[in-house]
Design an enzyme around this catalytic site. Structure first.
Site, short mmCIF file in Angstrom:
data_model
loop_
_atom_site.label_atom_id
_atom_site.label_comp_id
_atom_site.label_asym_id
_atom_site.label_seq_id
_atom_site.Cartn_x
_atom_site.Cartn_y
_atom_site.Cartn_z
N GLU A 114 0.83 -1.20 0.00
CA GLU A 114 0.00 0.00 0.00
C GLU A 114 0.87 1.26 0.00
O GLU A 114 0.53 2.27 -0.63
CB GLU A 114 -0.92 0.01 1.22
CG GLU A 114 -1.93 -1.13 1.27
CD GLU A 114 -1.35 -2.37 1.94
OE1 GLU A 114 -0.10 -2.46 2.09
OE2 GLU A 114 -2.13 -3.27 2.30
N GLY A 158 11.88 -5.23 -0.34
CA GLY A 158 11.98 -4.04 -1.17
C GLY A 158 12.77 -4.20 -2.45
O GLY A 158 13.02 -3.21 -3.14
#
Length: 576
Positions: free
Chosen positions: A75, A329
């Site tokens: 998100e 990531g």
């Protein structure tokens, strides 16, 4: 009667909220102990955990401030394109970004533009939220996806701060939970305080509409997760890509991305079968959670398999068969070194898929399993743009066959890669700009000097578009169709507009009786048909028998008491 029912619902909502507020206030010491326990386990930031209680660690710059909040990494990444656009077109705004999880914090802090403030989000307790809002004093709050927190939303509304829900979604499980007797008044109250809901899909819009969100605040603009694929790759990441490409040399490679516990069994079985044909094949296995990756690598090494683990900087040697990525990531970077990406979170019934747009943006041939949850709209959009952009397989056997073809047929692989890249460019075009226009119109019009009134015609047109787009859900469920149109009619100011909407829906469905029944209900609502009788369930019940729906609804209309006007909302609540 509709106004009285609405007032009663609002009163119940306030009562439930006061109860929630009292519980979260009294539970303060327990919440504090829980955060300390999480910190000791490495689940909270070791030094910045006080931010979770509203104790800010950065100075508040002067000027109007916009607050973007996301719970976790996915998100948060979806919010970054909006933040970058905001910084570019409205540099006078101060931008604050918050997230809940430590994993999101560590990744997102390196992706934000210069000058954007990044904090951990406050817990939804009256004290923490009050301190946070009092210190940062935002002019608007943007919540990503499903962050519906009562204290946050209602406290912001009490301070006159508009709240928007971007990329709004609600799972079927959450929808059922919010639809319960005690929860419905609370969610109804929260949604009444929101200025804009930009849903991911028409099904999501239905969920919010049936939980009493006004159709006038629901507007479509596209999925911001499409824009995640356009985020810049850092210089350090480019260097890492080149290092991995050298290690892989000319070996065939495929990736299993965002793999949850249990899914590794599918991927390992497929990989073992593929190795029989391609002995030098490498699988890059990216686990959803780092700990899962570490445990998996250890278990595979004990079995005698040649495994390299990324967090330990282990290189891919000529004997490495599986490269386990247990870092966070790096997924968007890693997509650039593999021609094939299988997106996890989709091979077990308890899961709900992950973002396929990132892999498509990198030009991978994209595959996914059968369980894609709210990402189904993303798959549909990409497949509509290019039919071979995403392959959805039913099980591990179909996955194996699809990978065999891609690994042996170079032309097929290139075609799928091109299709994925084209589909991404098609569906992602203008998404950020479209969301920003909605934000300016419905949220920031006062903050940036705009005074545009809401265009009622635009609202009606968007709502008709929403109903038409949702025909796939209506085709086999007349009751769902009637419930949604009932909620629409209760809010929509124009009788003609509703009739035209229903006519378009029914024309596509070829369900004339359903249309006639709904039309009668509409006349009952606005008083153009008088009634004799006292059974509010009858019109809704009549719709369950489409062949006789028209006649049954007409009879109910003729039989009901002439001095009584039934609202569609009353019928809706009586039946459901």
């Amino acid at each position: 009667m509709a106004a009285a029912a609405h007032t009663a619902m609002a009163l119940r909502g306030k009562m439930v909220y006061e109860l929630y507020r009292a519980i979260t206030h009294v539970a303060g010491p327990i919440i504090f102990a829980h955060i300390q326990w999480r910190r000791l386990r490495g689940l909270e930031h070791p030094t910045r955990w006080p931010e979770r209680f509203g104790r800010s660690s950065s100075p508040r710059p002067p000027g109007p401030l916009l607050w973007f909040h996301a719970v976790s990494l996915g998100e948060g990444l979806a919010a970054i394109p909006m933040i970058k656009h905001c910084v570019r077109v409205q540099p006078n705004f101060v931008v604050l970004m918050t997230s809940t999880t430590t994993s999101a914090f560590e990744v997102i802090k390196d992706q934000l533009p210069d000058g954007v403030i990044y904090q951990l989000a406050p817990l939804d307790s009256p004290t923490a939220v009050g301190k946070f809002l009092g210190y940062w004093d935002p002019v608007a709050v943007f919540l990503m996806e499903s962050e519906l927190w009562p204290n946050l939303i209602i406290s912001a509304a009490e301070k006159g701060i508009p709240v928007a829900l971007l990329n709004a979604r609600m799972s079927c499980k959450s929808f059922k939970r919010w639809s319960r007797t005690l929860a419905l008044p609370l969610i109804s109250l929260m949604l009444s305080k929101i200025s804009l809901i930009a849903p991911l899909s028409t099904l999501q819009a239905i969920h919010f509409q049936l939980l009493h969100a006004s159709p006038h605040i629901i507007h479509f603009a596209g999925d911001l997760k499409y824009a995640v694929g356009d985020l810049n790759v850092l210089e350090e990441d480019i260097r890492k890509i080149k290092d991995l490409q050298l290690q892989l040399a000319s070996r065939p490679v495929w990736m299993a991305a965002s793999i949850h516990e249990g899914e590794e069994e599918v991927m390992l079985w497929v990989h073992k079968e593929l190795i029989k044909m391609h002995t030098d094949l490498v699988m890059i296995l990216v686990t959803r959670h780092p700990r899962h990756g570490q445990q998996l690598a250890l278990a595979l090494k004990k079995q005698g398999m040649n495994v390299s683990l990324r967090s330990r900087s282990e290189t891919i040697s000529c004997s490495t068969s599986i490269y386990v990525v247990d870092t966070l990531g790096e997924l968007r970077t890693l997509y650039r070194i593999t021609p094939i990406a299988v997106i996890g979170g989709s091979f077990l019934p308890c899961l709900a898929g992950h973002n396929v747009a990132e892999a498509a943006a990198a030009g991978c041939a994209v595959l996914t399993g059968p369980y894609v949850g709210h990402f189904s709209h993303m798959l549909a959009g990409m497949i509509q743009a290019a039919s071979s952009s995403v392959q959805q397989v039913a099980d591990k056997a179909e996955l194996l066959e699809a990978l065999k073809k891609l690994l042996t047929d170079k032309k097929s692989l290139e075609a799928h890669c091109r299709a994925a890249k084209y589909a991404f460019s098609t569906v992602s075009k203008g998404v950020v700009e479209n969301v920003w226009k909605l934000v300016c119109t419905f949220v920031l019009k006062q903050s940036i000097g705009k005074s545009d009134e809401v265009d009622v015609g635009l609202v009606a047109e968007q709502w008709r578009f929403y109903l038409l787009q949702n025909l796939n859900y209506y085709k086999n469920d007349d009751v769902l169709a009637s419930r949604t149109i009932c909620r629409t009619a209760e809010m929509e100011p124009s009788t003609d507009s509703i009739e035209n909407t229903m006519a378009m829906v029914v024309f596509n469905q070829k369900s004339r009786p359903l249309f006639e029944g709904l039309k009668v209900m509409l006349y009952i609502t606005d008083g153009t048909a008088k009634s004799r009788g006292r059974n509010p369930k009858a019109p809704m019940a009549a719709l369950k028998a489409p062949k006789k729906g028209s006649i049954a609804a007409m009879r109910v209309a003729m039989a009901m008491d002439s001095d009584r006007k039934m609202s569609l909302g009353t019928m809706f609540r009586a039946e459901y």
